[in-house]
Design a protein around this motif. Structure first.
Motif, PDB file in Angstrom:
ATOM      1  N   GLU A 123       8.696  50.418 103.080  1.00 20.59           N
ATOM      2  CA  GLU A 123       7.843  51.464 102.542  1.00 20.59           C
ATOM      3  C   GLU A 123       6.427  50.944 102.334  1.00 20.59           C
ATOM      4  O   GLU A 123       6.224  49.814 101.904  1.00 20.59           O
ATOM      5  CB  GLU A 123       8.366  51.928 101.183  1.00 20.59           C
ATOM      6  CG  GLU A 123       9.614  52.768 101.263  1.00 20.59           C
ATOM      7  CD  GLU A 123      10.022  53.271  99.893  1.00 20.59           C
ATOM      8  OE1 GLU A 123      10.268  54.479  99.784  1.00 20.59           O
ATOM      9  OE2 GLU A 123      10.088  52.460  98.964  1.00 20.59           O
ATOM     10  N   LEU A 124       5.461  51.781 102.650  1.00 19.32           N
ATOM     11  CA  LEU A 124       4.075  51.479 102.330  1.00 19.32           C
ATOM     12  C   LEU A 124       3.820  51.896 100.891  1.00 19.32           C
ATOM     13  O   LEU A 124       4.504  52.759 100.341  1.00 19.32           O
ATOM     14  CB  LEU A 124       3.141  52.234 103.275  1.00 19.32           C
ATOM     15  CG  LEU A 124       3.294  51.943 104.764  1.00 19.32           C
ATOM     16  CD1 LEU A 124       2.371  52.846 105.576  1.00 19.32           C
ATOM     17  CD2 LEU A 124       2.991  50.485 105.055  1.00 19.32           C
ATOM     18  N   VAL A 128       5.556  55.118  98.238  1.00 20.14           N
ATOM     19  CA  VAL A 128       6.413  54.893  97.078  1.00 20.14           C
ATOM     20  C   VAL A 128       6.225  56.037  96.094  1.00 20.14           C
ATOM     21  O   VAL A 128       5.110  56.514  95.876  1.00 20.14           O
ATOM     22  CB  VAL A 128       6.066  53.536  96.416  1.00 20.14           C
ATOM     23  CG1 VAL A 128       6.861  53.338  95.134  1.00 20.14           C
ATOM     24  CG2 VAL A 128       6.325  52.395  97.388  1.00 20.14           C
ATOM     25  N   ASN A 129       7.310  56.474  95.495  1.00 24.05           N
ATOM     26  CA  ASN A 129       7.250  57.564  94.518  1.00 24.05           C
ATOM     27  C   ASN A 129       6.314  57.219  93.373  1.00 24.05           C
ATOM     28  O   ASN A 129       6.232  56.068  92.941  1.00 24.05           O
ATOM     29  CB  ASN A 129       8.643  57.864  93.954  1.00 24.05           C
ATOM     30  CG  ASN A 129       9.546  58.497  94.978  1.00 24.05           C
ATOM     31  OD1 ASN A 129       9.083  59.172  95.882  1.00 24.05           O
ATOM     32  ND2 ASN A 129      10.833  58.263  94.841  1.00 24.05           N
ATOM     33  N   TYR A 130       5.646  58.234  92.860  1.00 23.75           N
ATOM     34  CA  TYR A 130       4.749  58.052  91.729  1.00 23.75           C
ATOM     35  C   TYR A 130       5.533  57.478  90.549  1.00 23.75           C
ATOM     36  O   TYR A 130       6.610  57.950  90.221  1.00 23.75           O
ATOM     37  CB  TYR A 130       4.119  59.402  91.369  1.00 23.75           C
ATOM     38  CG  TYR A 130       3.178  59.364  90.198  1.00 23.75           C
ATOM     39  CD1 TYR A 130       1.992  58.641  90.257  1.00 23.75           C
ATOM     40  CD2 TYR A 130       3.484  60.037  89.030  1.00 23.75           C
ATOM     41  CE1 TYR A 130       1.126  58.606  89.182  1.00 23.75           C
ATOM     42  CE2 TYR A 130       2.617  60.018  87.945  1.00 23.75           C
ATOM     43  CZ  TYR A 130       1.436  59.288  88.024  1.00 23.75           C
ATOM     44  OH  TYR A 130       0.586  59.240  86.954  1.00 23.75           O
ATOM     45  N   LYS A 131       5.004  56.441  89.949  1.00 23.99           N
ATOM     46  CA  LYS A 131       5.635  55.752  88.809  1.00 23.99           C
ATOM     47  C   LYS A 131       7.040  55.275  89.163  1.00 23.99           C
ATOM     48  O   LYS A 131       7.971  55.363  88.352  1.00 23.99           O
ATOM     49  CB  LYS A 131       5.648  56.649  87.573  1.00 23.99           C
ATOM     50  CG  LYS A 131       4.253  56.931  87.039  1.00 23.99           C
ATOM     51  CD  LYS A 131       4.298  57.648  85.710  1.00 23.99           C
ATOM     52  CE  LYS A 131       2.886  57.887  85.215  1.00 23.99           C
ATOM     53  NZ  LYS A 131       2.843  58.636  83.957  1.00 23.99           N
TER      54      LYS A 131
END
Length: 198
Positions: A123-124, A128-131
């Protein structure tokens, strides 16, 4: 080691105005002799062939060129004074791991054998999911009792407030702080069991 001191084309061109290619020998040997071989195989070890009966090549010269670029930038470290070795005029160190010279490294993407690029499955940061550090499954490891960089090459550099290391400090009332602190009974590894609020 044919890739030793191999430099990227961008480095050679910008410093010597010469067109060059990374040394391909090691990349070719790794694929041909030590991993996949010259032809593609079925799971039972038989050779995969085209309808015409000609074997399928495992890789092309373009693949070798791409993999060779992954092996740029490696050089030996200087010899240490605390070991005996016959150097025959060389100051190369054949005991310690090699060093990476960042300027020599090839900065461009390297293709893989599946039509994509090496590292495509990672993943860049933007993906990535926020927080994500607060989400279920986030992993924390205890690396010591101090966040100060005592093990850096020149710790005196960091004693100057202008060069201080950027650190984050958790609010002692936050859910993440309370989970990591664990009442003073620190765990070496913490895997968040649930999502946490900020």
């Amino acid at each position: 080691l044919s890739y030793l001191k191999s430099k990227s084309h961008s480095y050679v061109f910008s410093n010597s105005n010469m067109v060059s290619r990374a040394d391909e020998n090691y990349a070719r040997e790794v694929m041909q002799l030590f991993s996949i071989g010259l032809v593609k195989l079925n799971k039972d070890g038989t050779i995969q062939v085209y309808d015409s009966g000609v074997p399928l090549q495992a890789y092309t010269n373009e693949d070798i060129e791409s993999f060779a670029r992954a092996w740029t930038g490696f050089d030996r470290t200087a010899a240490r004074g605390n070991i005996e070795q016959i150097s025959r005029g060389s100051t190369d160190n054949r005991l310690d791991p090699m060093q990476v010279v960042p300027d020599w490294r090839d900065p461009f993407p390297k293709s893989n054998l599946d039509g994509g690029f090496i590292g495509d499955k990672y993943e860049l940061c933007v993906d990535v999911n926020y927080k994500s550090f607060l989400k279920k499954g986030a992993h924390y490891r205890l690396l010591g009792g101090s966040s100060s960089p005592e093990m850096t090459k020149d710790p005196s550099y960091f004693s100057d407030p202008a060069n201080s290391v950027l650190r984050s400090e958790l609010d002692p009332t936050s859910a993440l702080y309370l989970r990591l602190y664990n009442g003073g009974d620190y765990e070496l590894d913490v895997l968040l069991e649930n999502d946490m609020t900020c």
